[in-house]
Design an enzyme around this catalytic site. Sequence first.
Site, PDB file in Angstrom:
ATOM      1  N   VAL A   9       0.952  -1.136  -0.074  1.00 41.89           N
ATOM      2  CA  VAL A   9       0.033   0.136   0.023  1.00 41.89           C
ATOM      3  C   VAL A   9       0.931   1.085  -0.005  1.00 41.89           C
ATOM      4  O   VAL A   9       1.958   1.283   0.627  1.00 41.89           O
ATOM      5  CB  VAL A   9      -1.042   0.060   1.280  1.00 41.89           C
ATOM      6  N   SER A  10       0.534   2.389  -0.674  1.00 36.81           N
ATOM      7  CA  SER A  10       1.336   3.582  -0.747  1.00 36.81           C
ATOM      8  C   SER A  10       1.363   4.462   0.614  1.00 36.81           C
ATOM      9  O   SER A  10       2.708   4.958   0.598  1.00 36.81           O
ATOM     10  CB  SER A  10       0.701   4.358  -2.023  1.00 36.81           C
ATOM     11  N   THR A  11       0.823   4.163   1.450  1.00 33.92           N
ATOM     12  CA  THR A  11       0.819   5.166   2.547  1.00 33.92           C
ATOM     13  C   THR A  11       0.418   4.365   3.865  1.00 33.92           C
ATOM     14  O   THR A  11      -0.265   3.323   3.823  1.00 33.92           O
ATOM     15  CB  THR A  11      -0.224   6.501   2.590  1.00 33.92           C
ATOM     16  N   GLN A  14      -3.590   3.716   4.284  1.00 31.77           N
ATOM     17  CA  GLN A  14      -4.199   2.712   3.625  1.00 31.77           C
ATOM     18  C   GLN A  14      -4.192   1.370   4.153  1.00 31.77           C
ATOM     19  O   GLN A  14      -3.048   1.229   4.810  1.00 31.77           O
ATOM     20  CB  GLN A  14      -3.403   2.758   2.300  1.00 31.77           C
TER      21      GLN A  14
END
Length: 188
Positions: A9-11, A14
């Site tokens: 996941v990017s962050t 998330q």
Amino acid sequence: MASIGYARVSTREQNPDGQTDLLSAAGCEKVFVEHASGVLAKRPVLDDALDYLRAGDTLVVTKLDRLGRSVRNLKEVAEGLQARGIGLKALSQGIDTTTPGGRLFFHMLAAIAEFEHDLIVERTQDGLAAARARGRKGGGRFKMTATKARQARAMYDEKTYTVQQIAETFGVSRGTIYRHLAQDARSL
């Protein structure tokens, strides 16, 4: 011969649960979860997952975009896995490089994506060339007129203002002030 999952996941905000649930349902014995943007060159959890894999294992991802930063990077990862005798499965795309058909499908998708990227680059270059032929230049608009640049130079030469204060006065960044000061110095 183990199935090892990789979720990204990017962050931090998330939630990877959707990916981890799919990977567990696909029979992954171990799942590595990374919280990092896909554009980052260093993804330590992916490195750990790749180190963990042994010949005969299969790396499983929910989607190919979770694994690679770009088509080129994805191809490099897939070729590295194949060279080590490790398969790659992308659940949502139905790709399984442990089969000849899966390898063919993967390489076809990669080739199409690379072709599409090359077309975009070519069209962009053609558009820029056409604009230059019409006398247009690329780049952003000038933020400071010649008069403002002279005023900024005068303020700088007084040595009573910092570059930050000059930038705030004209509503531009310090970098813009430094560029104009450097241009003045070159023209002298």
